[in-house]
Scaffold this active site. Structure first.
Site, PDB file in Angstrom:
ATOM      1  N   LYS A 119       0.940  -0.881  -0.245  1.00 18.75           N
ATOM      2  CA  LYS A 119      -0.244  -0.015  -0.163  1.00 18.75           C
ATOM      3  C   LYS A 119       0.738   1.428  -0.018  1.00 18.75           C
ATOM      4  O   LYS A 119       2.163   1.083   0.025  1.00 18.75           O
ATOM      5  CB  LYS A 119      -0.853   0.066   1.282  1.00 18.75           C
ATOM      6  N   ARG A 120       0.304   2.424  -0.030  1.00 15.95           N
ATOM      7  CA  ARG A 120       1.020   3.529  -0.079  1.00 15.95           C
ATOM      8  C   ARG A 120       1.658   3.846   1.269  1.00 15.95           C
ATOM      9  O   ARG A 120       1.348   3.110   2.267  1.00 15.95           O
ATOM     10  CB  ARG A 120       0.124   4.833   0.040  1.00 15.95           C
TER      11      ARG A 120
END
Length: 828
Positions: free
Chosen positions: A549-550
């Site tokens: 994920k980010r």
């Protein structure tokens, strides 16, 4: 993929089209063509069919005149188009067979397609899933965004550090886009606003002394699944009004000669330019107004081409504003209605409020965009006038409802304390405000946006996010997709709750073995990718524990890697301890200016270098950081994962959609009760997930009233103290023992304990470690693990973006479906 395609497919004609495309595009034969040229030739063959359906869809829309949703977003993380288009045309298997007869592997062809660099994180991927669902569910829609030339960046890992390089996805041209210069729009920046009163007593406003650019749309087709519908993603490119000033050049003013071209180019170069400086902030605001102004102008023009009464605009048009980035649309629609179409303020305001709806994606107050008045008013002078008037009228409403309550004005005004608050503009100027998971919406109503909720509760609603099963199961995991279809039919492709029929197989030993074999084959596929891209050998029989994920501090990749350091210490101290092999997989981009996030990437890679090469560990722990995480490699990662790390600080993650993709592919959630994790656990049962950590209520209590001191944990827990000391004693950075000092300081901050460990990593650490021990114990019981994994798939039905879109339709947009008179064919 499916056993039978419901459409005509002329294999010989298709093969001939591909060969002819290679000849006419490149003057080559199939044998002489490069892999990229073959990809282009195949894509153009498919595009021919898509365009036929696209035209048929638009003709039907013109005939039926349905309401159109304009989904406005700074990001659209689309992923590769070729495979997805073939899936939705229901022709994947047939095309694969035809290419095979030509000696071409469709998988290799797909690998030649770059991921369009139009997005970065969950916000953009959600937008892409929504467009897929809108088309599949027969609703008329446009996605509206920017045609970034280089996206955010392509991530390279050099010496463990993230290095940002341009993502030149357009280098070879992109076959699935159409340039539409006939719909170009002028967008104006700067200058000043003059006014005069006309013969009817109306005040006319005119922007003067401005710079402008041409917004030129490029359209990408969004193919619905098996229904012939093709909607449009319209991304705007910026081009100069005057490409080159020969007069300036002849006078020796070379900079001025290309000034217009540079202005246009800068707007569309990158997604999210670094805004740590003034120029970056200005460019980001320019980007937002650029695509919003062009989209709003075209939406109104399109409506007026077939209608005469602008007062009914909202009956045929809906603007959904995906987070705060596009919320300037409220003021831009007001400007267009008043300045271009001579409506009064009250007429324009009524239309605007009924047209605009706002989706909030964050609880983090710093992510709710605010612009300095000086910048906003200078760059968008007419828009600022309108926002100022919206604010003036709204403050009067506040004063009427809450006489003498200056605190309410401070909290709710759109313009206050030298800032323009974009979320406030969206709430005041629209008819709907939605959160993206039930917990998120509750926190908005009780905490971040409480004053607005108390004043206008009718605007607030929840729409829990979803994902498209067509990309993240049917395309990403063909082995599991075929297995599911064999057992319960293919209804799930357009009705994901049909997966619940798999429940009866959860206790079936044969089904469990088949399921685990599919998971193993997907792990082998990912292990091969890791070997080729990282040079690391990982064991497909180990537990694949994944966090992709980010990279942001609240998502707590730092807690994950600190725990790996803790496990490593345990193994070093007790080499003969009973330990099930684990492969920890990370994938994440950090914003270019986000120091601690980038340093966390360096720490992950430094820890990986030490652990992966320590003979004492003997391969029992492997740590892998997958470079340049994006949709195309995400599909393989989701299919292979055993454990889904969803470990954000409770109350900080609005929803998450990665958690849903993992669940759909049979990974078990290891997470906090945050965002959509709450609803995932409700669906599958707490016994089929691994939940740990503080609750959202506890986190908010600490934040509001204090009482948490991480130094107490540091002093009293020798395991945690040892791990933290390894950040600053050179264990993982012998050449520079101080390298990770900022991470150490972020956790302890002895100068200001109120700013220490703001995401409660140390508070949750032991609970997280205990949950990880439960993961290991559970995985050793293969039968029960298979049962839980199967139940995760069977219970994923709620989390389809199809369900989310139907809720938007029911509560916000109120569109009618459009059914085409004929189905698509791939024989033209």
């Amino acid at each position: 993929m499916l056993k039978k395609a419901p459409m005509k497919f002329d294999k010989e004609l298709f093969k001939g089209t591909v060969l002819n495309n290679i000849k006419t595009l490149y003057r080559r034969t199939l044998e002489e063509a490069t892999e990229q040229q073959i990809f282009q030739a195949v894509s153009y063959a498919i595009k021919d069919v898509v365009v036929d359906n696209w035209m048929a869809t638009q003709k039907e829309y013109e005939k039926k005149d349905p309401k159109i949703v304009y989904y406005m977003s700074m990001e659209f993380l689309m992923g590769r188009a070729l495979g997805n288009n073939l899936i939705n045309l229901r022709a994947y298997k047939e095309v694969a067979e035809a290419l095979d007869e030509l000696g071409v592997d469709l998988n290799l062809v797909e690998d030649q397609e770059p991921d369009p660099a139009l997005g970065n994180g969950g916000l953009g991927r959600l937008a892409a899933c929504f467009l897929d669902s809108l088309a599949t569910l027969n609703y008329a829609a446009y996605g509206c965004g920017i045609r970034y030339r280089y996206g955010m960046f392509r991530q390279e890992i050099r010496d463990g550090y993230q290095v940002e390089v341009p993502d030149n996805w357009l280098a070879d041209g992109y076959p699935f886009e159409l340039r539409r210069p006939e719909y170009a729009k002028e967008v104006k920046f700067g200058g000043w606003v003059s006014s005069y009163v006309d013969e009817n007593g109306r005040t006319i406003f005119k922007q003067e002394g401005y710079q402008s650019v041409q917004a030129v749309p490029y359209d990408m087709p969004i193919v619905g699944y098996g229904n012939g519908i093709v909607n449009t993603l319209r991304i705007w490119d910026a081009q100069p009004v005057e490409c080159f000033s020969l007069d300036s050049f002849d006078k020796g003013d070379y900079q001025k000669a290309v000034e217009q071209e540079n202005l246009a180019r800068n707007i569309v170069e990158v997604l999210y330019p670094n805004d740590n400086h003034y120029a970056g902030k200005e460019l980001r605001l320019k980007q937002q107004y650029f695509f919003i102004s062009a989209s709003v102008q075209e939406a109104v023009d399109k409506y007026m081409r077939t209608h005469t009464d602008l007062h009914k605009f909202h009956e045929k048009v809906a603007f959904q504003l995906n987070d705060t980035h596009p919320t300037v649309a409220v003021a831009e629609l007001m400007r267009v209605l008043m300045d271009d179409y001579d409506l009064s303020w009250d007429e324009a305001w009524e239309i605007t409020c009924k047209t605009c709806a706002y989706t909030n994606h964050t609880i983090m107050s710093e992510a709710l965009e605010k612009w300095p008045i000086e910048l906003f008013s200078r760059l968008l002078p007419r828009i600022y006038q309108i926002v100022e008037e919206i604010n003036r009228r709204f403050v009067l409403r506040i004063q009427q409802m809450y006489p003498g309550n200056q605190e309410k004005i401070r909290k709710m005004a759109i313009i206050y304390d030298g800032q323009v608050k974009m979320a406030h503009l969206a709430i005041v100027g629209g008819h709907s405000v939605n959160g993206v998971a039930r917990l998120h919406t509750e926190i908005l109503e009780k905490q971040e946006l409480r004053d607005f909720y108390e004043m206008m509760p009718e605007k607030f609603n929840n729409k829990t996010n979803g994902i498209t099963q067509r990309r993240f199961l049917l395309h990403a995991n063909p082995l599991l997709a075929d297995w599911v279809t064999d057992h319960v039919g293919d209804e799930w492709i357009t009705d994901l709750p049909a997966l619940s029929k798999l429940r009866i197989y959860a206790d079936d030993e044969k089904a469990q073995q088949e399921f685990m074999n599919i998971k193993y084959q997907n792990k082998v596929r990912l292990a091969k990718y890791i070997r080729e891209h990282n040079g690391i050998e990982v064991d497909p029989r180990s537990i694949f524990d994944v966090q992709v994920k980010r990279l942001h501090e609240y998502k707590r990749q730092l807690m994950n890697i600190l725990h790996i350091m803790y496990l490593y210490n345990e193994l070093k101290d007790h080499p003969d301890m009973d330990f099930y092999p684990r492969t920890f997989i990370f994938g994440a981009k950090a914003a270019a200016g986000y120091r601690n996030a980038k340093l966390t990437i360096k720490l992950i890679n430094s820890v990986a270098d030490v652990i992966n090469n320590d003979p004492v560990v003997d391969g029992r722990i492997k740590v892998v950081f997958i470079e340049n995480y994006r949709v195309s490699n995400a599909e393989w990662i989701f299919a292979a994962a055993d454990v889904s790390e969803q470990i954000s600080t409770a109350s900080k993650e609005a929803s998450g959609t990665g958690n849903m993709k993992f669940m759909l592919n049979g990974a078990l959630t290891l997470g906090t009760m945050d965002g959509a994790n709450v609803e995932i656990v409700e669906e599958v049962g707490k016994e089929n997930a691994f939940i740990f950590g503080l609750s959202a209520e506890q986190v908010i209590q600490y934040e509001n009233y204090g009482g948490y001191n991480p130094m107490d944990i540091f002093n009293n827990d020798q395991d945690i103290r040892r791990v933290l000391m390894q950040l600053i004693n050179g264990t993982y950075s012998p050449q520079d023992p101080e390298l990770f000092r900022p991470l150490y300081n972020s956790l302890l901050n002895t100068q200001d304990t109120a700013k220490a460990d703001t995401y409660f990593i140390l508070a949750d650490f032991k609970s997280y470690a205990e949950a990880q021990r439960r993961v290991e114990a559970a995985y050793k019981d293969e039968k029960n693990w298979a049962k839980s994994a199967l139940l995760n798939v069977a219970c994923a039905g709620k989390f389809s973006s199809d369900r989310t879109i139907e809720e938007y339709e029911r509560d916000i947009w109120h569109q009618e479906k459009v059914i085409l008179p004929s189905k698509p064919e791939l024989s033209k």
